[in-house]
Design an enzyme around this catalytic site. Structure first.
Site, PDB file in Angstrom:
ATOM      1  N   THR A  41      -4.977   8.039  -4.987  1.00 47.68           N
ATOM      2  CA  THR A  41      -4.712   8.201  -3.587  1.00 47.68           C
ATOM      3  C   THR A  41      -3.899   9.274  -3.330  1.00 47.68           C
ATOM      4  O   THR A  41      -4.233  10.457  -2.630  1.00 47.68           O
ATOM      5  CB  THR A  41      -4.321   7.127  -2.731  1.00 47.68           C
TER       6      THR A  41
ATOM      7  N   GLU B  92       1.092  -1.391  -0.045  1.00 46.93           N
ATOM      8  CA  GLU B  92       0.036   0.044  -0.046  1.00 46.93           C
ATOM      9  C   GLU B  92       0.873   1.349   0.039  1.00 46.93           C
ATOM     10  O   GLU B  92       0.555   2.284  -0.520  1.00 46.93           O
ATOM     11  CB  GLU B  92      -0.845   0.105   1.281  1.00 46.93           C
TER      12      GLU B  92
HETATM   13  P1  ADP Z   1      -7.244   2.183  -4.615  1.00 47.67           P
HETATM   14  O1  ADP Z   1      -8.155   2.660  -3.478  1.00 47.67           O
HETATM   15  O2  ADP Z   1      -8.488   1.691  -5.570  1.00 47.67           O
HETATM   16  O3  ADP Z   1      -6.427   1.019  -4.487  1.00 47.67           O
HETATM   17  P2  ADP Z   1      -4.838   3.595  -5.291  1.00 47.67           P
HETATM   18  O4  ADP Z   1      -4.897   4.852  -5.607  1.00 47.67           O
HETATM   19  O5  ADP Z   1      -4.608   3.328  -3.535  1.00 47.67           O
HETATM   20  O6  ADP Z   1      -6.273   3.300  -5.273  1.00 47.67           O
HETATM   21  O7  ADP Z   1      -4.013   2.554  -5.706  1.00 47.67           O
HETATM   22  C1  ADP Z   1      -3.954   2.422  -7.144  1.00 47.67           C
HETATM   23  C2  ADP Z   1      -2.460   2.663  -7.597  1.00 47.67           C
HETATM   24  O8  ADP Z   1      -1.672   1.482  -7.282  1.00 47.67           O
HETATM   25  C3  ADP Z   1      -2.449   2.902  -9.200  1.00 47.67           C
HETATM   26  O9  ADP Z   1      -1.449   3.592  -9.369  1.00 47.67           O
HETATM   27  C4  ADP Z   1      -2.072   1.367  -9.660  1.00 47.67           C
HETATM   28  O10 ADP Z   1      -1.105   1.446 -10.518  1.00 47.67           O
HETATM   29  C5  ADP Z   1      -1.076   1.050  -8.275  1.00 47.67           C
HETATM   30  N1  ADP Z   1      -1.040  -0.614  -8.234  1.00 47.67           N
HETATM   31  C6  ADP Z   1      -0.055  -1.375  -8.194  1.00 47.67           C
HETATM   32  N2  ADP Z   1      -0.153  -2.626  -8.347  1.00 47.67           N
HETATM   33  C7  ADP Z   1      -1.525  -2.666  -8.218  1.00 47.67           C
HETATM   34  C8  ADP Z   1      -2.287  -3.745  -8.125  1.00 47.67           C
HETATM   35  N3  ADP Z   1      -2.276  -5.201  -8.066  1.00 47.67           N
HETATM   36  N4  ADP Z   1      -3.788  -3.485  -8.074  1.00 47.67           N
HETATM   37  C9  ADP Z   1      -4.282  -2.094  -8.092  1.00 47.67           C
HETATM   38  N5  ADP Z   1      -3.316  -1.168  -7.936  1.00 47.67           N
HETATM   39  C10 ADP Z   1      -2.138  -1.391  -8.092  1.00 47.67           C
END
Ligand code: ADP
Length: 308
Positions: free
Chosen positions: A181, A128
């Site tokens: 985020t 995260e």
């Molecule tokens: P969410 O709240 O939907 O998780 P975030 O903005 O916290 O959204 O996370 C999304 C970010 O994490 C994007 O930039 C994405 O490219 C990156 N990311 C890396 N690996 C993954 C994954 N396995 N699944 C989803 N997002 C990913």
């Protein structure tokens, strides 16, 4: 056991008065993952379907979380991960958390469960941290532990699983615009006035008490966010109208899910949820964006092992 297939659910974090600490797990929406033990060491992400995300383990939250686990628990075996995405990245319903939590859950099972689900939170949190720029556990905790969780501390990790009032039901609207985020964090002011802080911790304490006592009126009085919602809600189309329509349709509370753009309402029972679903639908269908609305009980179990 050399391979495992799991369902890694979506989740709602930043639950109004519980910014960064309170989250709950959803039931119908989630990714699938296949994790395989291999003879060559290290982590490989061999397949991602459903979305264009990096296969590079250092750039994918699943890889970062898995490597954090293997660093703490060195083993001769390696692991291959396949990810079948349903939760859109940047949707605000824990897309990255599902992958990070799913990876460490699956590997832990294949290693014979050296860690509890509470232990796994710290590894998933590292994934995260890579995605959002700050380490937080309010999505991975309910995905790994199930239900509704309160993150008292992330260093050391101390997460409490809260009771789920039987009729509690969520309605989640995902307007399909991307809000990272990292960007949603940038607009939050760093300082909070004493007055606002007092309101927020009064509400959070009351909300937790209401969960223990199944006191829906107290939930409704306390499910408020005096600090972050006023700043972030302007990034979400029709936020105020959606909130008003949901409350009029009987929602206990309404707020931003994660860092948005998804929003959630909590209510009592499926019939209550259906009324909110149509109230939300009426507002959001009047503007020109794609969206999805989900009705979900609180998912008490979290990640599930799939047997087919
Ligand atoms: P969410 O709240 O939907 O998780 P975030 O903005 O916290 O959204 O996370 C999304 C970010 O994490 C994007 O930039 C994405 O490219 C990156 N990311 C890396 N690996 C993954 C994954 N396995 N699944 C989803 N997002 C990913």
């Amino acid at each position: 056991m050399n391979q495992i297939k799991i369902f890694a659910p979506a989740s709602v974090a930043n639950v109004s008065c519980g910014f960064d600490v309170l989250g709950f797990c959803l039931e119908p929406v989630g990714d699938q993952m296949l994790i395989r033990k291999t003879n060559s060491s290290g982590i490989k992400i061999t397949k991602i379907e459903g979305q264009n995300l990096p296969l590079d383990v250092k750039k994918n939250v699943a890889g970062v979380a898995a490597e954090a686990l293997l660093k703490a628990h060195p083993t001769k075996s390696g692991f291959e991960i396949e990810i079948y995405k349903n939760i859109k990245a940047g949707s605000g319903i824990g897309s990255s958390a599902a992958s990070a939590a799913g990876a460490v859950y699956g590997i832990n099972e294949l290693l014979g469960k050296p860690y509890t689900s509470h232990d796994l939170i710290s590894f998933a949190m590292e994934g995260e941290g890579m995605a959002s720029g700050t380490v937080h556990a309010d999505n991975v905790a309910p995905v790994l532990m199930g239900g509704i969780t309160l993150v008292r501390s992330i260093d050391p990790v101390d997460v409490i699983k809260l009771p789920i009032p039987k009729a509690l039901t969520a309605v989640v609207l995902h307007p399909k615009i991307e809000l990272k985020t990292m960007h949603a964090r940038e607009i939050i002011k760093k300082n909070v006035t004493m007055e606002k802080a007092i309101q927020q911790w009064g509400n959070l304490g009351a909300f937790v008490s209401a969960l223990y006592n199944e006191d829906y009126d107290l939930m409704s009085r306390s499910l408020k966010d005096e600090i972050v919602e006023p700043m972030r809600s302007m990034l979400i189309p029709e936020f105020e109208s959606l909130k008003k329509a949901s409350i009029q349709a009987g929602a206990i509370g309404f707020g931003i899910s994660g860092s948005g753009p998804s929003v959630y309402a909590l209510t009592k029972g499926i019939d209550g949820a259906k009324k909110i679903h149509s109230a939300i639908n009426e507002v959001i269908s009047s503007i020109d964006i794609d969206y999805e609305i989900h009705i979900s009980k609180i998912n008490e179990q979290g990640i599930k092992i799939l047997t087919d």
